[in-house]
Design a protein around this motif. Sequence first.
Motif, PDB file in Angstrom:
ATOM      1  N   ASP A   1      43.749  39.414  47.591  1.00 24.76           N
ATOM      2  CA  ASP A   1      42.441  39.966  47.260  1.00 24.76           C
ATOM      3  C   ASP A   1      41.299  39.316  48.044  1.00 24.76           C
ATOM      4  OD1 ASP A   1      42.550  37.494  46.134  1.00 24.76           O
ATOM      5  OD2 ASP A   1      41.928  38.100  44.125  1.00 24.76           O
TER       6      ASP A   1
ATOM      7  N   GLU B   1      37.126  40.607  48.833  1.00 26.72           N
ATOM      8  CA  GLU B   1      37.022  41.778  47.964  1.00 26.72           C
ATOM      9  C   GLU B   1      35.602  42.338  47.923  1.00 26.72           C
ATOM     10  OE1 GLU B   1      37.752  43.180  43.345  1.00 26.72           O
ATOM     11  OE2 GLU B   1      38.870  41.483  44.154  1.00 26.72           O
TER      12      GLU B   1
ATOM     13  N   LYS C   1      35.057  44.881  50.700  1.00 28.67           N
ATOM     14  CA  LYS C   1      35.851  46.085  50.474  1.00 28.67           C
ATOM     15  C   LYS C   1      35.264  46.929  49.339  1.00 28.67           C
ATOM     16  CE  LYS C   1      40.016  43.605  51.873  1.00 28.67           C
ATOM     17  NZ  LYS C   1      41.332  43.094  51.435  1.00 28.67           N
ATOM     18  N   ALA C   2      34.827  46.245  48.275  1.00 31.56           N
ATOM     19  CA  ALA C   2      34.233  46.971  47.148  1.00 31.56           C
ATOM     20  C   ALA C   2      32.928  47.647  47.566  1.00 31.56           C
ATOM     21  CB  ALA C   2      33.990  46.016  45.989  1.00 31.56           C
TER      22      ALA C   2
ATOM     23  N   TYR D   1      46.694  47.373  48.228  1.00 28.40           N
ATOM     24  CA  TYR D   1      45.760  46.558  47.462  1.00 28.40           C
ATOM     25  C   TYR D   1      44.352  47.143  47.472  1.00 28.40           C
ATOM     26  CZ  TYR D   1      44.215  42.457  44.994  1.00 28.40           C
ATOM     27  OH  TYR D   1      43.731  41.631  44.017  1.00 28.40           O
TER      28      TYR D   1
ATOM     29  N   VAL E   1      41.090  47.334  44.226  1.00 24.09           N
ATOM     30  CA  VAL E   1      39.717  47.030  44.635  1.00 24.09           C
ATOM     31  C   VAL E   1      38.815  48.226  44.328  1.00 24.09           C
ATOM     32  CG1 VAL E   1      38.194  46.570  46.598  1.00 24.09           C
ATOM     33  CG2 VAL E   1      40.370  45.370  46.412  1.00 24.09           C
TER      34      VAL E   1
ATOM     35  N   TRP F   1      34.024  44.187  39.713  1.00 21.92           N
ATOM     36  CA  TRP F   1      34.588  43.581  40.914  1.00 21.92           C
ATOM     37  C   TRP F   1      33.800  42.357  41.348  1.00 21.92           C
ATOM     38  CZ3 TRP F   1      31.241  43.556  45.143  1.00 21.92           C
ATOM     39  CH2 TRP F   1      30.168  44.450  45.086  1.00 21.92           C
ATOM     40  N   GLY F   2      34.521  41.390  41.859  1.00 18.78           N
ATOM     41  CA  GLY F   2      33.961  40.223  42.525  1.00 18.78           C
ATOM     42  C   GLY F   2      32.656  39.723  41.970  1.00 18.78           C
TER      43      GLY F   2
ATOM     44  N   THR G   1      36.526  39.844  36.350  1.00 19.97           N
ATOM     45  CA  THR G   1      37.664  40.675  36.724  1.00 19.97           C
ATOM     46  C   THR G   1      38.397  41.230  35.507  1.00 19.97           C
ATOM     47  OG1 THR G   1      39.044  38.707  36.843  1.00 19.97           O
ATOM     48  CG2 THR G   1      38.048  39.480  38.900  1.00 19.97           C
TER      49      THR G   1
END
Length: 523
Positions: free
Chosen positions: A357, A360, A363-364, A382, A386, A395-396, A401
């Motif tokens: 991860d 992240e 990516k998010a 993966y 995400v 997220w993050g 989480t």
Amino acid sequence: MTRYVFVTGGVASSLGKGITAASLGLLLKARGLRVAIMKFDPYINVDPSTMSPYQHGEVFVTVDGGETDLDLGHYERFIDVALTRRSSVTAGRIYQEVIDNERRGVYGGATVQVIPHVTNAIKDHVYGLAKQSEADVLIVEIGGTVGDIESLPFLEAIRQVRHDVGRNRVFYVHVTLVPYLKAAGELKTKPTQHSVKELRSIGIQPNAIVCRTEQPLPRDVREKIALFSDIETEAVIENLDVATPYEVPLRLRKEGLDRIVVERFGLSLPPADLSAWEEVVERVARLSGTVRVGIVGEFVALHDAYLSLVEALRHATIAHGVALEIDWIDARELARGNPDARLGKLDALVLPGTWDDREEDGKALASRYARRAGIPFLALGYGFPVALREVLGVWGSEGPTEAKGLPVSASLPGYGWVGARPVELAPRGMLSEIYGKERIEERMRHREGVPFSWAEELGRRGGLPEAWSEGREYLLGFRLEGHPWFVAVQFYPEFASRPTRPHPLFLAFIGAAVKARARTPLR
């Protein structure tokens, strides 16, 4: 009576041994032979599963859960077979087997040595795959280059195969570089001469030499290489740089490589029918327009880290008659910069899968941009959890989480899910319409799964569950309601895509991107 073709390389790495082996496999299969293929890698890792993609590119996953070298992806795409872990063997695996045998007393107290114990273990893998596959021809690629100390046991083993089965059932292909020196205005054969000399010094006489080159090989250059290598001039095969690797089988057929192999084996076979392959290459020449697809990841500096993904995208764009332009986007830089400005000129966005991860946040942010901007979006592996966490808002740096006291993901038993597994698709859903069925098998590679219990919360956020495991234990895919095309799946469909048969999920994704491009021609 399996015949054996061994592909070695010299001068430099990355000359295309894998493409050469795969192309020859395609040609022989097209002539009616049953072909199997495998690769020996000389590194000490048992497999590449723990290696950084920056070290060795992507990890290609076989249907039976083998985590293998990326060249197996070339083999599958060209020969159109589903390989198993038996087709990928490393030096680490060989040494581990030999040491385990020694500890169990298999060798009866003998001193364990490279010859015969290590070389016999290597040959056991060759003969084992030949027997299991019942192949007419087994193609074996030896990783690395001739002269590397770690490759010596493998080269000695394939030399012994000729002694074991007879000269008429073995064919050695050596791939070398014939560089063009612009200052001198000529091609240089000396690197090839030295490479062949090194190969012959350990007892292997090549039957054909495939010369990677930027310039066509004149007759006198071919004759010079043939003279110093002790082979026929027609067995010096020109392999010019080409726009797409899918041209290579056509070039090698024109050069007569498959004919030379077939004649060596004393077989009488019809010419290779590559009409479907020729159609793909002709389509490439007729592409009109471009689709710009962003790939957001943490290993984008090495494009081979996402090799199968890129090829699957390319298969789909060729089928749609458009060129593929990839915008490589570092997830770390995206998190630090202005995502809207960085992503604003894309026609579509892909969030590829990795084994963990890391990065992240970036990516998010990509998922959030695609969701809000309404551009086609595809999350894989993966990338699925995400995208899910981004839709759920947990997220993050945006939140914990977990939500409502429940973890968004749960550890899978053992080492996780690796290999092909059954997936159930929502009846009359978007994915079942794309696949044309409600039950599929796709390859997976993840340690954690998303409990299906999150489907209800996802629905409240506008997500529609589209795929799940048997018994609805884990959620494996969803889409966004009201979005033009937003799909996230926790599997890797790119491994099953073929140039002549693009994967339906990528066909649908690129189709949506083409429509998005048509609606916004100024992008």
